[in-house]
Design an enzyme around this catalytic site. Structure first.
Site, PDB file in Angstrom:
ATOM      1  N   CYS A   2       0.835  -1.197   0.000  1.00 29.07           N
ATOM      2  CA  CYS A   2       0.000   0.000   0.000  1.00 29.07           C
ATOM      3  C   CYS A   2       0.867   1.242   0.000  1.00 29.07           C
ATOM      4  O   CYS A   2       2.094   1.184   0.005  1.00 29.07           O
ATOM      5  CB  CYS A   2      -0.903   0.005   1.234  1.00 29.07           C
ATOM      6  SG  CYS A   2      -1.891  -1.499   1.430  1.00 29.07           S
ATOM      7  N   ARG A  50      -4.702   1.388  -1.067  1.00 29.68           N
ATOM      8  CA  ARG A  50      -4.573  -0.045  -0.820  1.00 29.68           C
ATOM      9  C   ARG A  50      -4.379  -0.870  -2.085  1.00 29.68           C
ATOM     10  O   ARG A  50      -5.103  -0.714  -3.062  1.00 29.68           O
ATOM     11  CB  ARG A  50      -5.817  -0.565  -0.074  1.00 29.68           C
ATOM     12  CG  ARG A  50      -5.663  -2.020   0.368  1.00 29.68           C
ATOM     13  CD  ARG A  50      -6.904  -2.536   1.049  1.00 29.68           C
ATOM     14  NE  ARG A  50      -6.695  -3.893   1.542  1.00 29.68           N
ATOM     15  CZ  ARG A  50      -7.661  -4.786   1.729  1.00 29.68           C
ATOM     16  NH1 ARG A  50      -8.921  -4.450   1.481  1.00 29.68           N
ATOM     17  NH2 ARG A  50      -7.381  -5.988   2.166  1.00 29.68           N
ATOM     18  N   LEU A  51      -3.389  -1.753  -2.020  1.00 28.07           N
ATOM     19  CA  LEU A  51      -3.249  -2.860  -2.955  1.00 28.07           C
ATOM     20  C   LEU A  51      -3.722  -4.091  -2.193  1.00 28.07           C
ATOM     21  O   LEU A  51      -3.043  -4.573  -1.293  1.00 28.07           O
ATOM     22  CB  LEU A  51      -1.795  -3.023  -3.403  1.00 28.07           C
ATOM     23  CG  LEU A  51      -1.501  -4.192  -4.342  1.00 28.07           C
ATOM     24  CD1 LEU A  51      -2.238  -4.015  -5.669  1.00 28.07           C
ATOM     25  CD2 LEU A  51      -0.002  -4.323  -4.579  1.00 28.07           C
ATOM     26  N   ALA A  52      -4.901  -4.577  -2.513  1.00 24.86           N
ATOM     27  CA  ALA A  52      -5.534  -5.636  -1.731  1.00 24.86           C
ATOM     28  C   ALA A  52      -4.871  -6.980  -2.007  1.00 24.86           C
ATOM     29  O   ALA A  52      -4.856  -7.450  -3.152  1.00 24.86           O
ATOM     30  CB  ALA A  52      -7.025  -5.702  -2.036  1.00 24.86           C
ATOM     31  N   VAL A  54      -4.541  -9.516   1.104  1.00 24.46           N
ATOM     32  CA  VAL A  54      -5.119 -10.430   2.097  1.00 24.46           C
ATOM     33  C   VAL A  54      -6.387  -9.804   2.671  1.00 24.46           C
ATOM     34  O   VAL A  54      -6.422  -8.610   2.959  1.00 24.46           O
ATOM     35  CB  VAL A  54      -4.107 -10.728   3.220  1.00 24.46           C
ATOM     36  CG1 VAL A  54      -4.749 -11.551   4.325  1.00 24.46           C
ATOM     37  CG2 VAL A  54      -2.889 -11.464   2.670  1.00 24.46           C
ATOM     38  N   ASN A  77       1.339  -0.163   5.640  1.00 22.84           N
ATOM     39  CA  ASN A  77       1.858  -0.650   4.360  1.00 22.84           C
ATOM     40  C   ASN A  77       2.766  -1.831   4.670  1.00 22.84           C
ATOM     41  O   ASN A  77       3.806  -1.655   5.307  1.00 22.84           O
ATOM     42  CB  ASN A  77       2.650   0.459   3.656  1.00 22.84           C
ATOM     43  CG  ASN A  77       3.514  -0.072   2.519  1.00 22.84           C
ATOM     44  OD1 ASN A  77       3.177  -1.058   1.887  1.00 22.84           O
ATOM     45  ND2 ASN A  77       4.631   0.594   2.278  1.00 22.84           N
ATOM     46  N   GLY A  78       2.357  -3.034   4.286  1.00 26.05           N
ATOM     47  CA  GLY A  78       3.244  -4.146   4.560  1.00 26.05           C
ATOM     48  C   GLY A  78       2.568  -5.491   4.580  1.00 26.05           C
ATOM     49  O   GLY A  78       1.426  -5.654   4.137  1.00 26.05           O
ATOM     50  N   GLU A  79       3.307  -6.436   5.112  1.00 23.72           N
ATOM     51  CA  GLU A  79       2.838  -7.812   5.209  1.00 23.72           C
ATOM     52  C   GLU A  79       3.523  -8.473   6.393  1.00 23.72           C
ATOM     53  O   GLU A  79       4.743  -8.419   6.529  1.00 23.72           O
ATOM     54  CB  GLU A  79       3.200  -8.567   3.922  1.00 23.72           C
ATOM     55  CG  GLU A  79       2.325  -9.755   3.636  1.00 23.72           C
ATOM     56  CD  GLU A  79       0.946  -9.344   3.146  1.00 23.72           C
ATOM     57  OE1 GLU A  79      -0.040  -9.820   3.747  1.00 23.72           O
ATOM     58  OE2 GLU A  79       0.837  -8.558   2.189  1.00 23.72           O
ATOM     59  N   GLY A 377      14.820 -12.814  -4.890  1.00 28.77           N
ATOM     60  CA  GLY A 377      15.971 -13.306  -4.139  1.00 28.77           C
ATOM     61  C   GLY A 377      16.907 -12.264  -3.571  1.00 28.77           C
ATOM     62  O   GLY A 377      18.020 -12.603  -3.164  1.00 28.77           O
TER      63      GLY A 377
END
Length: 610
Positions: A2, A50-52, A54, A77-79, A377
Site C-alpha cells: 500500500c 490499498r493494494l488488496a 489479504v 503498508n506491509g505484510e 531473491g
C-alpha cells in the site's frame, strides 16, 4: 502492499490542507490502486491507498478500533508473516477479530502490547498509528528496511509518506536541495545515507526504527539492531538450521488471497525460492508462474568477465525444465530500455541505478499482467557473503566501501565552486568509518571473522538498502507487491553470529546456503558461480545514451550544467573508461545514463538549489 501518508500538528487546523491530502493520495495511487481511504481531523490526517492482497473485503484502511476509552487509527503498508501466531496470542488475551487481515493484527497488537508490539512482528512494513485521546502518533519501519517511510517536520508539525513524491505534493513542502544533497547524489548515489531523503528537510525513518510525535515533539529510537550473539552450533547444525529458516521464510511468504509468482534469474537465490514455491504449488494442485528478463541480441554481444562469467538464459531454461512451471520471458529492446530510464526516476523520486532500475521496472510491469505478488531473491548475497568483495582478499581488506572505490572519479565531474564546499574523501570515508565502528563484535574475535562482520554490516546497511529501494519502487510503480524471503530477520540474525568458515563452506561463495538446499536444485544450478543482475551488452544502448547526454551537453539551459562540468561529460562519452560508478552494476553506459537521470530529476521535480 500500500501507500500511506498523513500529517499531525498541534499548532494549526489541518482541515485547511484537504486539497494537499488528496494530491498526496493521488501520487500514491500506483502503490494502492484498489481502495483509498482518509481520516481527517483538525489535529491529525491519515491517508491510505490499498493494494488488496489479504482479506480483500475486511482489510480496508484507515482501520479504526476503540478500546478502554482510547480510539486507535492505523494506516499500514506491509505484510506480516507470523500473523497467525500473534493473532492466537491476542485471542488468548480475549481479543476478537472481524477479519483475517494482518492489518487488524498489527492494530490490536499495539492496543495490547503498545510500542513493544513491533518486536513481535516478522514481516515487511511501515505504518503510522494515531491515538486520538492521547494525541500521539506512533510509527515504525521493518527491521531490514524493505518498506519505505519518509517524513519532514514542517511548521512545528510532522508530515509522513511512503514516497518522497507524496511529501512534495503537500503545499508546504518544497523540492529543495543543498550542498549535502549534491554530495549524496554525486559521491554516494545511487545509494543513500540511511535516514537521509536527499531533498533538503526530508528524512527517512531508518530500518529497525520507530518513533512518536506528540505535543512533546518528535522522538525516534531503534527497536532492533544487528548484534552478535554467541553461537556454539556445529557446521552440521548450521546447515540444518539454515535450510529450515530459508524454506520456512519462503513458505510463510506464499500466503496470499491473490495470485503469487516468482522471479527466476537462473541464479542460486531465485532458483531456491522458485523451487520451494513450486513444491508448495504442486502440493496444492497449482502451477507456479516464473519470470525472467533478457535483452534483444544479448546472446550475440555478451562478453565474459570476472564478475559475469556466463549469461543466464541457459540456467533459466535448466530451472524451468526442472520445475515444470509456467515460465515467462521478457526480452527488452534498447528503445524501451532507454525510455524506461525516465519512468524509473518517476518511480524512485531520485536518480537511480540507470538501466538496472529501468529493466526491473519493465519486468515488474510484465509480471503484474499475471499476478499481484512476486517473490524475489534480494539480500542473499549480502548476508551469505556472495559478492566478489567478500571473497577477493585485496578488495575485502581495502579501507572503504568495497563497491565504491571511485570517489576521486565522481568528484572530478563537479564544478569548482561546489568542490570548494565538499571534502569528498572525508564525506564518504566518514560514513564507512561510522558503520565499521558500530559493528557489534565479540571480544577476542579472530581478524578474518572481525572483518567479515564489518563486511556484513556494511552490506546490510548500505548496498542492500539500495537494492531494496530499487525493488520496492520499481515494483510498486506497477502495483506489484514483491516479497524478499532472504530478508527475514531470523536468517540475518543467525548468520551474523556464525563464523566465516561456515558461510565459506567448501571455499565456495555462499557455500553454506548451497549445502543447506541440496536436493532442491539441479547440481549445475546449485553450484553455478555467481552472476550479477543481467544488463544489456548491446552497443546500441551505449550509443543511445550517448546521444541523449550529448543533447544535454549541447544545451546550456539544461539544469545539469549548474552542477557538472561540460568537458567532463564530453570526456565520459568519448573515453573508453571502465571505471565503475557503483560496483560492477554501473560502468560507462550506466554512468552516462545516471547523468541523464540526474538532469531529468532536476527538471521533473523542479528542484531548487539553496
Amino acid at each position: 502492499m500500500c501507500g500511506i501518508a498523513g500529517q499531525v500538528s498541534f499548532t494549526e487546523n489541518l482541515l485547511k490542507y484537504k486539497d494537499s491530502y488528496y494530491r498526496m493520495s493521488e501520487t500514491l495511487k500506483d502503490r494502492g490502486p484498489d481502495q483509498n481511504g482518509e481520516y481527517f481531523s483538525a489535529v491529525a490526517s491519515l491517508i491510505h491507498r490499498r493494494l488488496a492482497v489479504v482479506d480483500i473485503e475486511k482489510g480496508t484502511q484507515p482501520m479504526i478500533y476503540e478500546k478502554n476509552g482510547e480510539k486507535y487509527i492505523l494506516v499500514y503498508n506491509g505484510e506480516l508473516y507470523n500473523t497467525e501466531e500473534i493473532r492466537n496470542k491476542l485471542i488468548e488475551k480475549g481479543e476478537h477479530f472481524v477479519g483475517h487481515s494482518d492489518t487488524e493484527v498489527v492494530l490490536k497488537a499495539f492496543v495490547h502490547f503498545g510500542e513493544y508490539a513491533v518486536n513481535l512482528f516478522n514481516g515487511i512494513y511501515a505504518f503510522s498509528l494515531w491515538q486520538v485521546n492521547k494525541q500521539e502518533l506512533f510509527f515504525a519501519r521493518d527491521r531490514m528496511g524493505v518498506k519505505p517511510y519518509f517524513y519532514t517536520e514542517n511548521n512545528g508539525g510532522f508530515i509522513f509518506a511512503s514516497e518522497i513524491k507524496a511529501l512534495l505534493a503537500h503545499e508546504n513542502v518544497e523540492p529543495l536541495m543543498d550542498i549535502t544533497s549534491l554530495a549524496e547524489i554525486m559521491l554516494v548515489g545511487p545509494g543513500r545515507t540511511a535516514g537521509y531523503g536527499i531533498f533538503k528537510g526530508i528524512s527517512e525513518l531508518k530500518a529497525g526504527y520507530c518513533g512518536t510525535f506528540s505535543k512533546n515533539g518528535l522522538k525516534i529510537r531503534p527497536y532492533w539492531q544487528l548484534t552478535y550473539k554467541e553461537n556454539n552450533d556445529t557446521i552440521d547444525d548450521a546447515i540444518e538450521k539454515v535450510r529450515f529458516l530459508v524454506t520456512d521464510s519462503i513458505k510463510r511468504q506464499l500466503v496470499s488471497d491473490v495470485p503469487v509468482c516468482t522471479f527466476l534469474s537462473g541464479g542460486l537465490d531465485s532458483s531456491i525460492i522458485s523451487s520451494v514455491a513450486n513444491n508448495h504449488f504442486k502440493e496444492n494442485g497449482k502451477i507456479l508462474k516464473t519470470f525472467s528478463v533478457d535483452y534483444k541480441d544479448n546472446d550475440k554481444y555478451f562478453k565474459k568477465s570476472k564478475f559475469q562469467p556466463n549469461s543466464d538464459p541457459y540456467f533459466i531454461n535448466v530451472m524451468s525444465d526442472y520445475l515444470d512451471c509456467e515460465h515467462h520471458w521478457l526480452v527488452i529492446d534498447i528503445p524501451e530500455l532507454v525510455s524506461a530510464l525516465f519512468k524509473s526516476v518517476d518511480a524512485r523520486d531520485l536518480p537511480g541505478m540507470a538501466d538496472v532500475d529501468a529493466s526491473m521496472l519493465l519486468l515488474c510491469a510484465e509480471i503484474k499482467k499475471y499476478g499481484t505478488v512476486a517473490l524475489s531473491g534480494e539480500c542473499a548475497d549480502e548476508i551469505f557473503g556472495g559478492y566478489p568483495w567478500y571473497r577477493d582478499k585485496d578488495i575485502r581488506m581495502t579501507d572503504g566501501f568495497p563497491w565504491a572505490q571511485s570517489t576521486k572519479y565522481r568528484f572530478s565531474f563537479l564544478k569548482d565552486e561546489f568542490k570548494e564546499q565538499i571534502n569528498a574523501d572525508q564525506y564518504v570515508y566518514s560514513k564507512y568509518q561510522y558503520t565499521v565502528a558500530h559493528t557489534d563484535k565479540p571480544p577476542l574475535i579472530n581478524p578474518t571473522d572481525s572483518r567479515m562482520l564489518e563486511m556484513m554490516k556494511l552490506n546490510v546497511d548500505w548496498f542492500m538498502q539500495t537494492l531494496l529501494d530499487r525493488k520496492d519502487r520499481m515494483s510498486m510503480y506497477s502495483s506489484l507487491e514483491v516479497r524478499v524471503p532472504f530478508c527475514d530477520h531470523r536468517i540475518v540474525e543467525y548468520l551474523y553470529s556464525l563464523p566465516w568458515s561456515y558461510k565459506d563452506y567448501n571455499s565456495f561463495e555462499k557455500g553454506l546456503l548451497r549445502k543447506s538446499v541440496e536436493g532442491l536444485l539441479p547440481q549445475e544450478v546449485l553450484w553455478r558461480k555467481k552472476s550479477p543482475y543481467p544488463k544489456t551488452h548491446h552497443p546500441e544502448y551505449l550509443q543511445s545514451v550517448k546521444i541523449l547526454l550529448q543533447e544535454i551537453a549541447d544545451n546550456p539551459a539544461e539544469p545539469l550544467h549548474n552542477f557538472i562540468k561540460k568537458d567532463k561529460l564530453i570526456e565520459l562519452m568519448n573515453t573508453d573508461n571502465a571505471q565503475p560508478w557503483y560496483g560492477q552494476l554501473m560502468t560507462t553506459p550506466q554512468t552516462i545514463a545516471y547523468f541523464i537521470q540526474f538532469n531529468y530529476w532536476l527538471k521533473k521535480y523542479k528542484v531548487k538549489f539553496v
